[in-house]
Design a protein around this motif. Structure first.
Motif, short mmCIF file in Angstrom:
data_model
loop_
_atom_site.label_atom_id
_atom_site.label_comp_id
_atom_site.label_asym_id
_atom_site.label_seq_id
_atom_site.Cartn_x
_atom_site.Cartn_y
_atom_site.Cartn_z
N LEU A 1 -0.44 -0.47 1.28
CA LEU A 1 -1.24 0.64 0.75
C LEU A 1 -0.56 1.26 -0.46
CD1 LEU A 1 -2.31 2.33 4.07
CD2 LEU A 1 -3.71 0.94 2.57
N ILE A 2 0.78 1.35 -0.38
CA ILE A 2 1.52 1.97 -1.48
C ILE A 2 1.70 0.98 -2.62
CG2 ILE A 2 3.76 2.94 -2.09
CD1 ILE A 2 3.83 3.93 0.86
N GLY A 3 1.92 -0.26 -2.24
CA GLY A 3 2.11 -1.29 -3.25
C GLY A 3 3.55 -1.46 -3.68
N SER A 4 4.48 -1.14 -2.78
CA SER A 4 5.88 -1.31 -3.14
C SER A 4 6.70 -1.56 -1.89
CB SER A 4 6.40 -0.07 -3.85
OG SER A 4 7.81 -0.17 -3.95
N LEU A 5 7.85 -2.21 -2.07
CA LEU A 5 8.74 -2.45 -0.94
C LEU A 5 10.04 -1.68 -1.10
CD1 LEU A 5 8.31 -6.25 -0.29
CD2 LEU A 5 7.69 -4.42 1.24
N SER A 6 10.05 -0.72 -2.00
CA SER A 6 11.30 0.02 -2.23
C SER A 6 11.14 1.42 -1.64
CB SER A 6 11.60 0.07 -3.72
OG SER A 6 11.98 1.36 -4.10
N PHE A 7 12.19 1.89 -1.00
CA PHE A 7 12.12 3.20 -0.34
C PHE A 7 11.84 4.31 -1.33
CE2 PHE A 7 14.81 1.24 3.12
CZ PHE A 7 13.77 1.22 4.01
N GLY A 8 12.44 4.18 -2.51
CA GLY A 8 12.23 5.21 -3.53
C GLY A 8 10.76 5.36 -3.87
N GLU A 9 10.12 4.21 -4.08
CA GLU A 9 8.69 4.21 -4.41
C GLU A 9 7.88 4.82 -3.27
OE1 GLU A 9 6.48 3.23 -6.86
OE2 GLU A 9 8.29 3.46 -8.09
N ILE A 10 8.24 4.39 -2.06
CA ILE A 10 7.48 4.84 -0.89
C ILE A 10 7.54 6.36 -0.79
CG2 ILE A 10 7.39 4.76 1.63
CD1 ILE A 10 8.36 1.85 1.40
N ILE A 11 8.72 6.90 -0.99
CA ILE A 11 8.87 8.37 -0.89
C ILE A 11 8.10 9.05 -2.01
CG2 ILE A 11 10.52 10.25 -1.04
CD1 ILE A 11 12.52 8.44 0.34
N ARG A 12 8.20 8.50 -3.21
CA ARG A 12 7.52 9.11 -4.36
C ARG A 12 6.00 9.13 -4.13
NH1 ARG A 12 9.86 5.92 -8.44
NH2 ARG A 12 11.83 6.30 -7.37
N TYR A 13 5.50 8.06 -3.55
CA TYR A 13 4.06 7.96 -3.31
C TYR A 13 3.56 9.07 -2.39
CZ TYR A 13 -0.39 5.90 -1.82
OH TYR A 13 -1.69 5.68 -1.54
N GLN A 14 4.44 9.49 -1.45
CA GLN A 14 3.98 10.43 -0.43
C GLN A 14 4.14 11.89 -0.83
OE1 GLN A 14 4.75 9.19 3.73
NE2 GLN A 14 6.18 7.78 2.80
N GLU A 15 4.31 12.15 -2.13
CA GLU A 15 4.51 13.54 -2.55
C GLU A 15 3.30 14.41 -2.19
OE1 GLU A 15 5.60 13.46 -6.65
OE2 GLU A 15 7.71 13.06 -6.18
N ASP A 16 2.11 13.83 -2.29
CA ASP A 16 0.90 14.63 -2.00
C ASP A 16 0.56 14.58 -0.51
OD1 ASP A 16 0.91 14.78 -4.71
OD2 ASP A 16 -0.43 13.03 -4.91
N THR A 17 0.32 13.37 -0.02
CA THR A 17 0.00 13.25 1.42
C THR A 17 0.91 12.21 2.05
OG1 THR A 17 -1.70 11.72 0.77
CG2 THR A 17 -2.42 13.92 1.44
N TRP A 18 1.27 12.47 3.28
CA TRP A 18 2.10 11.52 3.99
C TRP A 18 1.23 10.38 4.52
CZ3 TRP A 18 5.07 15.51 7.50
CH2 TRP A 18 5.79 16.37 6.67
N ILE A 19 1.89 9.26 4.75
CA ILE A 19 1.16 8.08 5.23
C ILE A 19 0.52 8.34 6.58
CG2 ILE A 19 1.53 5.77 6.17
CD1 ILE A 19 1.25 5.60 3.29
N ILE A 20 1.16 9.16 7.42
CA ILE A 20 0.63 9.41 8.76
C ILE A 20 -0.75 10.03 8.69
CG2 ILE A 20 1.81 11.63 8.93
CD1 ILE A 20 1.50 9.35 11.89
N PHE A 21 -1.07 10.73 7.54
CA PHE A 21 -2.38 11.35 7.43
C PHE A 21 -3.40 10.43 6.78
CE2 PHE A 21 0.48 15.16 7.29
CZ PHE A 21 0.23 15.51 8.60
N TYR A 22 -2.99 9.22 6.46
CA TYR A 22 -3.92 8.25 5.87
C TYR A 22 -4.96 7.89 6.92
CZ TYR A 22 -5.08 4.67 2.45
OH TYR A 22 -5.70 3.92 1.50
N PRO A 23 -6.24 7.99 6.61
CA PRO A 23 -7.23 7.80 7.68
C PRO A 23 -7.12 6.44 8.37
CG PRO A 23 -8.26 7.90 5.52
CD PRO A 23 -6.87 8.36 5.34
N LEU A 24 -7.18 6.45 9.65
CA LEU A 24 -7.16 5.29 10.54
C LEU A 24 -5.91 4.41 10.42
CD1 LEU A 24 -8.69 3.77 12.74
CD2 LEU A 24 -9.66 2.32 10.97
N LEU A 25 -5.69 3.83 9.22
CA LEU A 25 -4.59 2.88 9.08
C LEU A 25 -3.23 3.55 9.29
CD1 LEU A 25 -5.64 0.59 6.16
CD2 LEU A 25 -5.20 -0.03 8.52
N GLY A 26 -3.11 4.77 8.82
CA GLY A 26 -1.84 5.48 8.98
C GLY A 26 -1.50 5.67 10.44
N GLN A 27 -2.47 6.16 11.21
CA GLN A 27 -2.19 6.43 12.62
C GLN A 27 -2.00 5.13 13.40
OE1 GLN A 27 -5.43 8.06 11.53
NE2 GLN A 27 -4.04 9.51 10.55
#
Lengths: 333, 380, 326
Positions: free
Chosen positions: C165-191
């Motif tokens: 969903l994020i399009g990256s395998l690096s932790f830095g990218e993953i964290i940067r992506y979640q500045e607005d919403t966390w992955i856990i709140f991503y509808p259906l797929l996150g949970q």
């Protein structure tokens, strides 16, 4: 040996440095504090006292307060709480477990059975106190000791460890002479009673048919089989029950001198262990039994304890070390 | 090519469990022959706690024996002495006053609850390990058990080896303030026992581990001499308290819970339901306890020894583990000529050899735990 | 040269010492939480207040305890096992942006590398159990190998879903992506992916209801049965380091890492990981253990198909989104 001498010499030079003594003493104190603050007991229980030990570990008394958590593996345990009666069959295992524990290790003998054998101390199968087998640091009296007594004993042990003392106590009471009496060589034969059982007696050869008959009448519940040693012969007593009509039936067999009778284990599966017990304690041979071995006593035991001529407090102690063996083992430790 | 190594038969892996093992419920040794995780065959060894009580009883007189016998089945000590004094009273034909009988039953039933609580708690340890949810269940059960032990201490002065039964009556009378304490205990325990029953019967993992495990058929249960929850779990409605009432059990109104399948789950649920019934009996006792003497023999300065007439007698009671019987052969002296203890755990445990082969290694502790053996009772 | 060495070693030293400190108190926390759940007090008398010196006492005691090597065991492997496990579980922390602003090892595929390193732990467990010359330990490691290898699949796949969903395998990218919403709140797929991750993390971290290799009721204490003293301490510590690593991973991938509602700091990663750890504790102290065949069946029949379905869904979604944005 060279390495040991060299390291001893190194320690010697180290001790000459200023403040070395102080350093050694204070580290010693630190480690003693650590040892006493994290005593991990082996989860090991023998009899009634183990239930009180479990109660001491449980919510109300909570030994975790003192930093104690049980370990199931003897390698990781520091403390063995011997809670319960030590039998000769178990004594060997207790010694093995103690040897498997990694040092430094301590032992608490909890309850009068572990201390002295209590009212079982004269019994053929009981070791009168665990200190015959392993050295003991703290004795906790009681039958069984209350949790408060347990905690008192543990605090006492913590004091001993904190002061850096080692005080294992070995039994110092006189061991019986090396030349021991066999249980069967009794000077005075005990008086046996005449047969007092009044219920139905059947013929020995008729046993299988009789019990098959009863089983077809609904007596499918085998209560127990037992034997009694009377003056002329041994009497076997069988008890069967009928759970539907609520009746029970009792019948007896007189045994000849050859002590042989056919086994019921094919008809009632529960007879298996019952007959093994009678074989063990009375020496009656059940023909056709699939696995007729001793069940209570060790295989190499001599004599059949529930016979009247077997003395309860015989001087025959198969696993009790003689004084010589005992001293030797003590120096090896 | 040589035969490939995978095709060789390596035989079974023999694993020794016990006598010191966290879940053998005492000093029991099982030798499991494993093929992978499956048990091919087993050998069982007992006698690690054989204390020769039957031999000892040929040295002590009848009045000295009850406290010694209480150490036998150490989870419900009073049942032992209750069975013994009843057996002696049957030979000697001694009447016991109703108040004494009520007190005996009161203590016995309270100990039945505490014994079943220990059984459930240690069963939790078998299923969940000492470092997990099982430990929580174990500690909850012991927490409730402490409340019962408090009552025991109040009634008799000791925590569980109460030593209350004597030939001809009981040793201690019940105090008036104890009644209110027991009332409080009942109101405390009732919701908690219900909770615990729900806790295990609604737990999916518990059901997965115990349903259809260790199934004992009616036939096997009877023929092997199984009794108590083992028999009732298999669907046989047999309880000595109901079928052959002793003491004052015929005066109380209670049910006998039974299972259907005879698996480990049924046996556990039967024990839990029995707790509730026992609590009912306790309630009825304290509501209807009669006034009167607690001992049929007047206290003398030098008490007379009990001397039963010549003969033999068998008397059995329902202990928490099943039919506990005493077969006494008396030669007319004050010492039993021979005493056989019909131990329920001994017969129940013999089922292990029939049940274990073919199951998984992890099931072996589940089955053993569901039989609830007490090794003081097995080995005597 | 010395300066460059210091430059190289100082972050390692810092990370390890902070990590060990955290993990030592995780043990204390676990004992306290367990005690609270079981209406007990827990460690109390060793260090006022509430036994805070308990981890120190345990560690010192285990250091002074005798070291025993069983007869006929392979002593090289026996000694290598605990060291291997400890090294591997510590090494995986090099990739996590856990205390410092940047991870020690900053690579693009840090997520993949983390998974690769932390799965090496099974080798250490296997050699220690096999070389103990103890049947309980042998059965334990055979169970453990089957368990960890099969649960690795849903674990990796459940973590791949957010990565796709994020399009990256690096932790830095993953964290940067979640500045607005966390992955856990991503509808259906996150949970969905979080639930799969959580279950497999319990199995990976060898926690109840999946702690089959340390099943005391059958196997004494599993592969650590023959270990005593300092080697046992290493096992004990490594188990918690590994588990804490998984918690940190979960907090980075699903709970936004260093992003918080009010402020952003790396300390948030630790706090979230601790909360996650407490959740695992609640599970641990309230469940029974399941059997090995049930465990494996659950994985292959339910968890893996579910995770693949999630993965497929994530791929389709990503493809659709990318396509529509063009």
């Amino acid at each position: 040996m060279g390495d040991v001498n060299k390291s001893l010499k190194d320690i010697g030079t180290f001790m000459k440095l200023p403040g070395a003594n102080l350093f050694i003493t204070s580290t010693d104190q630190l480690f003693n504090w650590a040892k006493k603050s994290s005593l991990w007991p082996l989860s090991f229980g023998l009899a009634c006292c183990a239930i009180e030990m479990m109660a001491t570990f449980s919510s109300r008394y909570d030994l975790d307060r003192l930093g104690m958590i049980t370990r199931a593996s003897p390698r990781q345990a520091d403390l063995m709480i011997v809670a319960g009666t030590v039998t000769v069959k178990m004594a060997e295992r207790i010694k093995t477990l103690y040897d498997q524990m990694a040092g430094p290790k301590w032992v608490i003998a909890a309850g009068s059975c572990a201390i002295s054998g209590d009212h079982y101390r004269h019994i053929y199968s009981v070791v009168p106190g665990v200190d015959w087998v392993i050295p003991v640091d703290v004795y906790v009296p009681g039958c069984p000791p209350t949790p408060e007594a347990f905690i008192d004993g543990i605090l006492e042990l913590q004091n001993i460890i904190g002061e850096g003392k080692t005080s294992p106590t070995f039994n110092s009471s006189p061991v019986p002479e090396e030349k021991t009496l066999s249980p069967l060589e009794v000077t005075k034969p005990p008086k046996k009673s005449k047969n007092v059982i009044e219920s139905e007696f059947i013929d020995k050869t008729n046993l299988i048919n009789h019990s098959m008959d009863l089983k077809s009448q609904g007596f499918t519940y085998l209560k127990f089989i037992t034997a009694t040693d009377f003056d002329t012969n041994i009497v076997l007593t069988y008890f069967l029950g009928n759970n539907v009509s609520n009746k029970e039936v009792e019948f007896n067999i007189k045994l000849d001198d050859d002590m042989k009778v056919s086994s019921l284990s094919n008809i009632y599966s529960g007879a298996d262990w019952q007959e093994r017990e009678i074989f063990d304690l009375f020496g009656i041979i059940f023909e056709g039994h699939p696995n007729l071995k001793r069940i209570m006593m060790p295989d190499e035991w001599i004599g059949h304890p529930l016979r009247k001529e077997y003395v309860m407090d015989s001087h025959y102690y198969p696993y009790r070390p003689t004084r010589k063996e005992y001293e030797k083992w003590k120096t090896e430790l | 090519m040589e035969d490939r190594i995978v095709e060789k038969d390596f035989g079974d892996l023999a694993v020794n469990m016990g006598p010191q093992h966290p879940s053998t419920h005492g000093v029991f040794r099982l030798k499991l022959y494993l093929q992978g995780e499956r048990i091919n065959k087993i050998e069982s060894f007992l006698g690690y706690l054989h204390r020769g009580v039957e031999k000892l009883s040929e040295k002590l007189n009848y009045d000295q024996l009850p406290p010694v016998l209480e150490r036998d089945d150490y989870l419900s000590p009073t049942s032992n002495s209750l069975g013994f004094v009843n057996a002696v009273e049957k030979i000697c034909d001694i009447e016991v006053s109703r108040r004494a009988s009520y007190i005996r039953v009161l203590v016995a039933e309270l100990q039945r609850i505490s014994s079943h609580l220990v059984a459930l708690g240690t069963y939790g340890l078998d299923l969940g390990g000492a470092l997990g949810g099982g430990a929580s269940l174990f500690l909850y059960c012991f927490r409730e058990r402490e409340k019962i032990l408090d009552i025991m201490e109040d009634l008799t002065g000791t925590r569980f080896h109460t030593n209350i039964n004597q030939i001809g009556g009981v040793r201690y009378d019940i105090k008036s303030d104890s009644i209110s304490k027991i009332n409080k205990l009942i109101s405390d325990l009732k919701p908690i026992l219900e909770d615990y029953t729900n806790m295990i019967s609604n737990d999916e993992i518990f059901m997965k581990r115990t349903k259809n495990i260790g199934v004992i058929s009616k036939k096997l249960a009877e023929e092997s001499g199984g009794s108590g929850p083992i028999l009732r779990g298999s669907g046989i409605n047999f309880d000595i308290r109901k079928n052959k009432p002793y003491e004052c059990y015929s005066e109380f109104d209670f049910n006998i819970p039974t299972g259907q399948n005879g698996d480990a789950y049924d046996r556990t649920i039967v024990r839990m339901k029995e707790n509730v019934e026992s609590l009912n009996i306790v309630q009825q006792i304290i509501e209807g306890i009669p006034e009167g003497d607690i001992h049929s023999r007047k206290p003398l300065k030098s008490p007379k020894l009990t001397r039963p007439p010549k003969g033999s007698s068998y008397f059995s009671i329902e202990s928490p583990r099943g039919e506990l019987g005493f077969f006494i052969v008396s030669d007319g002296t004050s010492i039993p000529y021979r005493m056989k203890i019909r131990a329920p755990s001994f017969s129940n445990l013999s089922l292990v050899e029939k049940l274990l082969p073919g199951t998984f290694m992890a099931d072996s502790v589940v089955i053993l735990g569901s039989l609830d053996p007490v090794f003081g009772d097995v080995d005597r | 040269m010395f300066n460059s060495f210091i430059e190289f070693a100082l972050p390692i030293f810092k990370t390890i010492s902070i990590l060990i400190l955290i993990v030592a108190y995780l043990v204390w926390l676990e004992r306290k939480v367990a005690a609270k759940m079981q209406s007990r007090v827990g460690p109390y008398s060793v260090g006022y207040p509430h036994g805070w010196l308990q981890p120190l006492a345990d560690a010192l005691k285990l250091m002074t305890k005798d070291d025993s090597i069983p007869k006929n065991s392979d002593s090289l492997l026996f000694n290598l096992g605990p060291v291997w496990i400890m090294v591997v579980s510590l090494a995986s922390f090099a990739l996590l942006p856990f205390y410092f602003n940047n991870p020690m090892l900053n690579v693009d595929l840090s997520f993949m590398l983390f998974i690769a390193i932390s799965s090496l732990i099974i080798i250490g467990i296997f050699i220690s159990g096999w070389s103990s010359n103890n049947k309980y330990a042998l059965i334990s490691v055979l169970r453990m190998t089957a368990q960890i290898i099969s649960y690795e699949i849903p674990l990796v796949i459940s973590l791949l879903i957010p990565c796709i969903l994020i399009g990256s395998l690096s932790f830095g990218e993953i964290i940067r992506y979640q500045e607005d919403t966390w992955i856990i709140f991503y509808p259906l797929l996150g949970q969905l992916s979080f639930i799969i991750f959580f279950i497999s993390a319990l199995a990976e971290g060898n926690r109840i209801p999946f702690d089959l290799s340390e099943a005391e009721s059958e196997l004494i204490s599993g592969y650590t049965t023959e270990y005593s003293g300092i080697k046992f301490a290493l096992f004990y510590l490594a188990e918690y380091v590994h588990l804490f690593g998984i918690c940190v991973l979960g907090s980075i991938i699903f709970f936004g890492g260093s992003n918080g509602p009010f402020f952003s700091s790396n300390i948030l990663i630790v706090i979230k990981a601790l909360l996650f750890f407490t959740l695992i504790l609640f599970i641990r102290w309230s469940f029974f253990r399941i059997r090995i065949d049930q465990l494996l069946k659950f994985n292959w029949v339910k968890l893996i198909p579910l995770s693949f379905a999630g993965l497929l869904l994530a791929c389709l979604l990503k493809y659709y989104m990318d396509f529509s944005s063009l």
